[in-house]
Design a protein around this motif. Structure first.
Motif, short mmCIF file in Angstrom:
data_model
loop_
_atom_site.label_atom_id
_atom_site.label_comp_id
_atom_site.label_asym_id
_atom_site.label_seq_id
_atom_site.Cartn_x
_atom_site.Cartn_y
_atom_site.Cartn_z
N GLU A 65 38.47 0.20 26.22
CA GLU A 65 38.69 1.45 26.96
C GLU A 65 37.43 2.30 26.96
OE1 GLU A 65 40.81 3.34 29.60
OE2 GLU A 65 41.89 1.85 28.41
N VAL A 66 36.79 2.41 25.81
CA VAL A 66 35.58 3.23 25.69
C VAL A 66 34.49 2.70 26.63
CG1 VAL A 66 33.71 3.93 24.14
CG2 VAL A 66 36.08 3.94 23.32
N VAL A 67 34.21 1.42 26.52
CA VAL A 67 33.15 0.82 27.35
C VAL A 67 33.51 0.89 28.83
CG1 VAL A 67 31.98 -1.37 27.86
CG2 VAL A 67 32.30 -0.66 25.49
N GLY A 68 34.77 0.69 29.16
CA GLY A 68 35.21 0.72 30.55
C GLY A 68 35.17 2.09 31.18
N GLN A 69 35.27 3.13 30.37
CA GLN A 69 35.28 4.49 30.93
C GLN A 69 33.88 4.99 31.27
OE1 GLN A 69 37.83 5.98 32.13
NE2 GLN A 69 39.24 4.45 31.31
N VAL A 70 32.86 4.49 30.61
CA VAL A 70 31.50 5.00 30.87
C VAL A 70 31.10 4.82 32.34
CG1 VAL A 70 29.06 4.74 30.29
CG2 VAL A 70 30.79 4.77 28.47
N PRO A 71 31.19 3.61 32.91
CA PRO A 71 30.82 3.50 34.33
C PRO A 71 31.79 4.25 35.25
CG PRO A 71 31.66 1.40 33.52
CD PRO A 71 31.51 2.31 32.33
#
Length: 113
Positions: A65-71
């Motif tokens: 979730e964290v990595v996916g929210q950045v872009p």
């Protein structure tokens, strides 16, 4: 923006915050998904919904979730006024390009008069 939509967005963010503080993370995600759908055409508010999802991912140690929210935060700021997939919940587990069905209630809130 219509006052009814503005109130619904404020309620979604408020309820998400309450749920996060209560550590009711599933409820928080549901409210953030709602805020995401309601704000998709508003760059700053749209990015805010993704920012909260990123923070919720940190709280729950959900690194996907964290990595996916950045872009998604960046895309929200750049593309919200150009094109958004209607009904998309904004979670990292869902393709950022998937159009999803809207409930009648959300459809009514998003209808432009």
């Amino acid at each position: 923006m219509r006052e009814v939509l503005r109130s619904a967005i404020a309620e979604a963010f408020h309820e998400a915050g309450i749920a996060m503080r209560a550590k009711d993370y599933q409820t928080a995600y549901r409210w953030l998904e709602r805020s995401h759908i309601l704000t998709q055409r508003m760059p700053l508010a749209h990015a805010k919904s993704h920012w909260f999802m990123l923070n919720l991912g940190l709280l729950t140690k959900d690194w996907r979730e964290v990595v996916g929210q950045v872009p998604r935060i960046i895309a929200a700021l750049l593309f919200s006024r150009i094109w958004v997939p209607a009904g998309n919940t904004g979670r990292a587990r869902v393709s950022a390009f998937s159009v999803m069905p809207l409930s009648a209630g959300l459809e009514e809130l998003l209808r432009e008069d």
